[in-house]
Scaffold this motif. Structure first.
Motif, PDB file in Angstrom:
ATOM      1  N   UNK A  61       9.009  44.439  46.614  1.00 14.64           N
ATOM      2  CA  UNK A  61       8.529  43.051  46.663  1.00 14.64           C
ATOM      3  C   UNK A  61       9.220  42.158  45.640  1.00 14.64           C
ATOM      4  N   UNK A  62       9.600  42.724  44.505  1.00 17.74           N
ATOM      5  CA  UNK A  62      10.181  41.886  43.461  1.00 17.74           C
ATOM      6  C   UNK A  62      11.596  41.410  43.822  1.00 17.74           C
ATOM      7  N   UNK A  63      12.181  41.998  44.864  1.00 19.78           N
ATOM      8  CA  UNK A  63      13.524  41.579  45.269  1.00 19.78           C
ATOM      9  C   UNK A  63      13.509  40.145  45.779  1.00 19.78           C
ATOM     10  N   UNK A  64      12.523  39.812  46.620  1.00 18.08           N
ATOM     11  CA  UNK A  64      12.294  38.442  47.110  1.00 18.08           C
ATOM     12  C   UNK A  64      13.562  37.780  47.639  1.00 18.08           C
ATOM     13  N   UNK A  65      14.330  38.511  48.428  1.00 19.69           N
ATOM     14  CA  UNK A  65      15.498  37.941  49.067  1.00 19.69           C
ATOM     15  C   UNK A  65      16.723  37.816  48.183  1.00 19.69           C
ATOM     16  N   UNK A  66      16.659  38.299  46.961  1.00 18.49           N
ATOM     17  CA  UNK A  66      17.792  38.159  46.041  1.00 18.49           C
ATOM     18  C   UNK A  66      18.821  39.269  46.203  1.00 18.49           C
ATOM     19  N   UNK A  67      18.379  40.428  46.622  1.00 20.06           N
ATOM     20  CA  UNK A  67      19.268  41.589  46.731  1.00 20.06           C
ATOM     21  C   UNK A  67      19.455  41.964  48.202  1.00 20.06           C
ATOM     22  N   UNK A  68      20.616  42.546  48.493  1.00 18.68           N
ATOM     23  CA  UNK A  68      20.891  43.011  49.847  1.00 18.68           C
ATOM     24  C   UNK A  68      21.513  44.395  49.796  1.00 18.68           C
ATOM     25  N   UNK A  69      20.917  45.321  50.521  1.00 20.21           N
ATOM     26  CA  UNK A  69      21.478  46.663  50.619  1.00 20.21           C
ATOM     27  C   UNK A  69      22.221  46.772  51.945  1.00 20.21           C
ATOM     28  N   UNK A  70      23.364  47.444  51.907  1.00 22.44           N
ATOM     29  CA  UNK A  70      24.148  47.640  53.122  1.00 22.44           C
ATOM     30  C   UNK A  70      24.821  49.006  53.062  1.00 22.44           C
ATOM     31  N   UNK A  71      25.321  49.400  54.206  1.00 20.97           N
ATOM     32  CA  UNK A  71      25.857  50.759  54.313  1.00 20.97           C
ATOM     33  C   UNK A  71      27.091  50.759  55.195  1.00 20.97           C
ATOM     34  N   UNK A  72      28.140  51.389  54.709  1.00 22.92           N
ATOM     35  CA  UNK A  72      29.356  51.591  55.488  1.00 22.92           C
ATOM     36  C   UNK A  72      29.406  53.065  55.850  1.00 22.92           C
ATOM     37  N   UNK A  73      28.985  53.387  57.055  1.00 24.81           N
ATOM     38  CA  UNK A  73      28.892  54.786  57.453  1.00 24.81           C
ATOM     39  C   UNK A  73      30.256  55.455  57.508  1.00 24.81           C
ATOM     40  N   UNK A  74      31.277  54.710  57.856  1.00 18.39           N
ATOM     41  CA  UNK A  74      32.621  55.288  57.935  1.00 18.39           C
ATOM     42  C   UNK A  74      33.103  55.751  56.569  1.00 18.39           C
ATOM     43  N   UNK A  75      32.694  55.025  55.534  1.00 19.62           N
ATOM     44  CA  UNK A  75      33.113  55.366  54.165  1.00 19.62           C
ATOM     45  C   UNK A  75      32.043  56.151  53.414  1.00 19.62           C
ATOM     46  N   UNK A  76      30.891  56.377  54.049  1.00 15.67           N
ATOM     47  CA  UNK A  76      29.775  57.045  53.359  1.00 15.67           C
ATOM     48  C   UNK A  76      29.453  56.344  52.045  1.00 15.67           C
ATOM     49  N   UNK A  77      29.417  55.041  52.096  1.00 16.74           N
ATOM     50  CA  UNK A  77      29.189  54.249  50.892  1.00 16.74           C
ATOM     51  C   UNK A  77      28.050  53.261  51.142  1.00 16.74           C
ATOM     52  N   UNK A  78      27.192  53.128  50.156  1.00 13.69           N
ATOM     53  CA  UNK A  78      26.103  52.163  50.217  1.00 13.69           C
ATOM     54  C   UNK A  78      26.303  51.153  49.097  1.00 13.69           C
ATOM     55  N   UNK A  79      25.962  49.915  49.394  1.00 16.28           N
ATOM     56  CA  UNK A  79      26.163  48.823  48.450  1.00 16.28           C
ATOM     57  C   UNK A  79      24.831  48.141  48.146  1.00 16.28           C
ATOM     58  N   UNK A  80      24.762  47.566  46.976  1.00 20.94           N
ATOM     59  CA  UNK A  80      23.622  46.729  46.628  1.00 20.94           C
ATOM     60  C   UNK A  80      24.170  45.445  46.017  1.00 20.94           C
ATOM     61  N   UNK A  81      24.033  44.362  46.759  1.00 16.94           N
ATOM     62  CA  UNK A  81      24.451  43.059  46.276  1.00 16.94           C
ATOM     63  C   UNK A  81      23.294  42.437  45.514  1.00 16.94           C
ATOM     64  N   UNK A  82      23.526  42.126  44.266  1.00 14.28           N
ATOM     65  CA  UNK A  82      22.503  41.554  43.393  1.00 14.28           C
ATOM     66  C   UNK A  82      22.848  40.093  43.139  1.00 14.28           C
ATOM     67  N   UNK A  83      22.015  39.197  43.606  1.00 15.60           N
ATOM     68  CA  UNK A  83      22.210  37.766  43.392  1.00 15.60           C
ATOM     69  C   UNK A  83      21.035  37.189  42.606  1.00 15.60           C
ATOM     70  N   UNK A  84      21.246  36.034  42.035  1.00 20.91           N
ATOM     71  CA  UNK A  84      20.189  35.331  41.292  1.00 20.91           C
ATOM     72  C   UNK A  84      19.525  36.263  40.286  1.00 20.91           C
ATOM     73  N   UNK A  85      20.339  36.963  39.536  1.00 21.39           N
ATOM     74  CA  UNK A  85      19.817  37.957  38.609  1.00 21.39           C
ATOM     75  C   UNK A  85      19.013  37.318  37.487  1.00 21.39           C
ATOM     76  N   UNK A  86      17.992  38.041  37.072  1.00 22.72           N
ATOM     77  CA  UNK A  86      17.094  37.601  36.013  1.00 22.72           C
ATOM     78  C   UNK A  86      17.138  38.618  34.874  1.00 22.72           C
ATOM     79  N   UNK A  87      16.766  38.207  33.667  1.00 21.62           N
ATOM     80  CA  UNK A  87      16.745  39.165  32.558  1.00 21.62           C
ATOM     81  C   UNK A  87      15.874  40.397  32.853  1.00 21.62           C
ATOM     82  N   UNK A  88      14.816  40.223  33.609  1.00 17.71           N
ATOM     83  CA  UNK A  88      13.944  41.349  33.930  1.00 17.71           C
ATOM     84  C   UNK A  88      14.565  42.324  34.931  1.00 17.71           C
ATOM     85  N   UNK A  89      15.728  41.989  35.464  1.00 19.60           N
ATOM     86  CA  UNK A  89      16.458  42.927  36.317  1.00 19.60           C
ATOM     87  C   UNK A  89      17.291  43.912  35.494  1.00 19.60           C
TER      88      UNK A  89
END
Length: 119
Positions: A61-89
């Motif tokens: 719940x604390x993500x509130x649209x700021x972070x996005x998780x994605x996955x590239x199955x061909x590369x077996x890699x997962x990403x986490x895009x962190x936007x609007x970062x706060x000190x509490x992150x």
């Protein structure tokens, strides 16, 4: 056995962005539920986001649209895009791979990558 290697952490000012990557290796890695957890000093490790092989995502719940998780199955890699970062992150972010049927038996962790948000 699944091996996880994270990258992409660092220091950023409030409001900034970072992209975390987690490369998974192992013959069955592609079937695992991939997730990102974080642990701040003095606090318990908590789920940030997860993604299944079909692309179904789950966010804390604390993500509130700021972070996005994605996955590239061909590369077996997962990403986490962190936007609007706060000190509490600020925390160590860990990549996790959990077997979709036997997570209590087959769960793996990366070494963690530090994210620091400070002005």
């Amino acid at each position: 056995q699944v091996q996880l290697v994270e990258s992409g952490g660092g220091s950023v000012q409030p409001g900034g962005s970072l992209r975390l990557s987690c490369a998974a290796s192992g013959s069955s890695a592609r079937i695992y539920i991939m997730g990102w957890y974080r642990q701040a000093p003095g606090k318990q490790r908590e789920l940030v986001a997860s993604i299944r092989t079909g692309g179904i995502t789950n966010y804390a719940k604390f993500v509130k649209g700021r972070f996005t998780i994605s996955r590239d199955s061909a590369k077996n890699t997962v990403y986490l895009q962190l936007n609007s970062l706060k000190p509490e992150d600020t925390a160590v972010y860990y990549c996790n791979a959990a077997h979709p049927v036997l997570p209590e038996r087959y769960t793996y962790w990366g070494q963690g990558t530090q994210v620091t948000v400070s002005s």
